[in-house]
Design a protein around this motif. Structure first.
Motif, mmCIF file in Angstrom:
data_model
loop_
_atom_site.group_PDB
_atom_site.id
_atom_site.type_symbol
_atom_site.label_atom_id
_atom_site.label_comp_id
_atom_site.label_asym_id
_atom_site.label_seq_id
_atom_site.Cartn_x
_atom_site.Cartn_y
_atom_site.Cartn_z
ATOM 1 N N ARG A 210 0.856 -1.195 0.000
ATOM 2 C CA ARG A 210 0.000 0.000 0.000
ATOM 3 C C ARG A 210 0.886 1.237 0.000
ATOM 4 N N PHE A 211 0.231 2.378 -0.067
ATOM 5 C CA PHE A 211 0.922 3.652 0.071
ATOM 6 C C PHE A 211 1.013 3.996 1.559
ATOM 7 N N PRO A 212 2.040 4.741 1.958
ATOM 8 C CA PRO A 212 2.227 5.019 3.384
ATOM 9 C C PRO A 212 1.210 6.022 3.916
ATOM 10 N N ASN A 230 -5.298 6.866 -8.795
ATOM 11 C CA ASN A 230 -4.104 6.266 -9.373
ATOM 12 C C ASN A 230 -3.394 5.350 -8.382
ATOM 13 N N ARG A 231 -3.509 5.643 -7.113
ATOM 14 C CA ARG A 231 -2.901 4.768 -6.107
ATOM 15 C C ARG A 231 -3.502 3.360 -6.181
ATOM 16 N N GLN A 232 -4.788 3.285 -6.309
ATOM 17 C CA GLN A 232 -5.422 1.976 -6.436
ATOM 18 C C GLN A 232 -4.954 1.265 -7.697
ATOM 19 N N SER A 233 -4.775 2.015 -8.763
ATOM 20 C CA SER A 233 -4.315 1.421 -10.016
ATOM 21 C C SER A 233 -2.911 0.836 -9.869
ATOM 22 N N TYR A 234 -2.012 1.562 -9.212
ATOM 23 C CA TYR A 234 -0.651 1.066 -9.009
ATOM 24 C C TYR A 234 -0.667 -0.243 -8.215
ATOM 25 N N ILE A 235 -1.409 -0.258 -7.124
ATOM 26 C CA ILE A 235 -1.433 -1.447 -6.276
ATOM 27 C C ILE A 235 -2.043 -2.627 -7.019
ATOM 28 N N VAL A 271 -4.830 4.651 0.623
ATOM 29 C CA VAL A 271 -3.714 3.699 0.721
ATOM 30 C C VAL A 271 -3.583 2.856 -0.545
ATOM 31 N N GLY A 272 -4.559 2.957 -1.447
ATOM 32 C CA GLY A 272 -4.490 2.217 -2.707
ATOM 33 C C GLY A 272 -5.054 0.817 -2.636
ATOM 34 N N GLN A 273 -5.818 0.514 -1.589
ATOM 35 C CA GLN A 273 -6.360 -0.834 -1.417
ATOM 36 C C GLN A 273 -7.890 -0.805 -1.487
ATOM 37 N N ASP A 274 -8.427 -1.169 -2.617
ATOM 38 C CA ASP A 274 -9.879 -1.296 -2.737
ATOM 39 C C ASP A 274 -10.252 -2.752 -2.461
#
Length: 402
Positions: A210-212, A230-235, A271-274
């Motif tokens: 995840r992102f911090p 975009n954070r969700q996309s990266y993860i 945090v990028g976590q769906d």
């Protein structure tokens, strides 16, 4: 899964079980050099070739596990862990392959690990340990923290997360984070996944994927578009890469996630976590629903930590509601009473609390009864698997069925 076979194991196969293999090859390996060469060439016994991932989903072991640190796994205490598993309903261990400080817990034969001198010999002989665990029919999960890695950050500062003033982005304990948007970071994790699969771990479990958050995380410079979407996309892309790699060995992939993302869209995006997306793309998802991690008033409970059954049950009922969109045609959704997994989703295997959170106002001591209440809440919510967390790997038979 793909397994290396030691020279001794190969010799044993030849002497006792290898008649068919000898007839197929037309040769008998008679010397020690030949046997060692076979081992180095990653000889795989035909009967050990794994089934497909589809078969794993239908027939996998229902995990009841505990977390084990690298130092514990490399000490005499591991004998006690094995005995505890053998004497109770436990059937699995989650072992740190890389710890939160970035140390790889054994001298891994991995060029990236060697070049960074990241290997620490907590576990003196990983192949011997894995063989002993398999001998005792214990399912072995490799825990790999991803984007919190002080060693990678120090060795490759171009991959480290920094704030606008140049200071490192760290957690509350000063552990540095690396950039989740950098494919070079992904490649390092993928190399660890490869090494674990080749060694014979049964499953890969990713943590800090995840992102911090917290500390100076809001000031982090990513060098890429890093808004919440975009954070969700990266993860999601990163986890897809890991699954593709591990599935080459027919090894399933799990990921640890915040329990709060089950119902909080804001937390999930940041945090990028769906939750639903991850369930749709992983083999296993492990929400960390420790009662101590919920604020006063959550789920209508004055002190969630003081209500282990109610907290776990409410969190997993939230999971059932969130995953309703994945309901299959026969009415079985991912994570319901149909076995904790549906046709369109990952196994949901929650982390449970096996420690006392003395820092929480109104906390209670967590012993056998509190652990058992959490386990029973998992079952009542329609799930079948769970893992206990104790940061010191300090467990007893309390709360566990024999």
């Amino acid at each position: 899964m793909k397994k290396y076979i030691s020279a001794a194991a190969v010799l044993g196969l030849i002497v006792f079980c290898g008649v068919a293999a000898v007839l197929q090859s037309g040769e008998i390996q008679e010397t020690q050099d030949d046997i060692e060469a076979m081992a180095q060439a990653e000889v795989i016994a035909e009967e050990e070739v794994p089934t497909s991932m589809a078969d794993w989903r239908d027939n996998h072991l229902k995990v009841k596990g505990i977390y084990v640190t690298g130092p514990t796994a490399g000490s005499e205490r591991m004998d006690d862990i094995i005995s505890l598993v053998n004497e109770t309903e436990l059937n699995a261990v989650v072992i740190d392959v890389k710890d939160d400080a970035g140390n790889v817990t054994f001298k891994m034969n991995n060029e990236n690990v060697i070049s960074m001198d990241a290997g620490v010999a907590y576990i003196k002989d990983i192949e011997k340990l894995l063989a002993e665990l398999k001998k005792n029919d214990i399912y072995v999960i490799a825990r790999i923290p991803c984007f919190k890695d002080p060693i990678l950050a120090a060795t490759h500062p171009e991959l480290a997360l920094t704030a606008s003033d140049g200071s490192p982005v760290t957690d509350a304990n000063g552990n540095a984070w690396v950039n989740p948007t950098k494919e070079e970071v992904w490649d390092y994790i993928l190399s660890l996944v490869d090494s674990c699969c080749e060694l014979g771990f049964d499953e890969i479990q990713l943590d800090y994927v995840r992102f911090p958050i917290g500390q100076n995380a809001e000031e982090a410079l990513y060098g890429a578009v890093s808004d919440d979407d975009n954070r969700q996309s990266y993860i999601t892309q990163f986890l897809g890469r890991v699954c593709d790699e591990a599935h080459k060995y027919n090894v399933p992939v799990a990921a640890d996630v915040f329990g709060t993302i089950i119902k909080s869209t804001a937390d999930a995006k940041h945090v990028g976590q769906d939750y639903v997306t991850l369930v749709s793309n992983l083999d296993v998802i492990c929400p960390m629903i420790y009662p101590s991690h919920y604020a006063a008033g959550e789920f209508g409970l004055d002190v969630p930590d003081a209500a282990p059954y109610d907290t776990i049950y409410a969190a997993l009922e939230g999971s059932n509601e969130a995953l309703e969109s994945l309901r299959s045609g026969d009415g079985a959704s991912s994570g319901n009473a149909a076995g904790g997994q549906g046709a369109n989703g990952a196994v949901v295997r929650p982390w449970l609390q096996a420690f006392t959170a003395s820092w929480v106002d109104g906390y209670i001591n967590y012993g056998g009864p509190e652990i058992r209440q959490q386990i029973e809440a998992v079952y009542a919510a329609g799930y079948e698997e769970w893992i206990l967390w104790n940061s010191k790997s300090d467990y007893s038979m309390g709360g566990l069925e024999k």
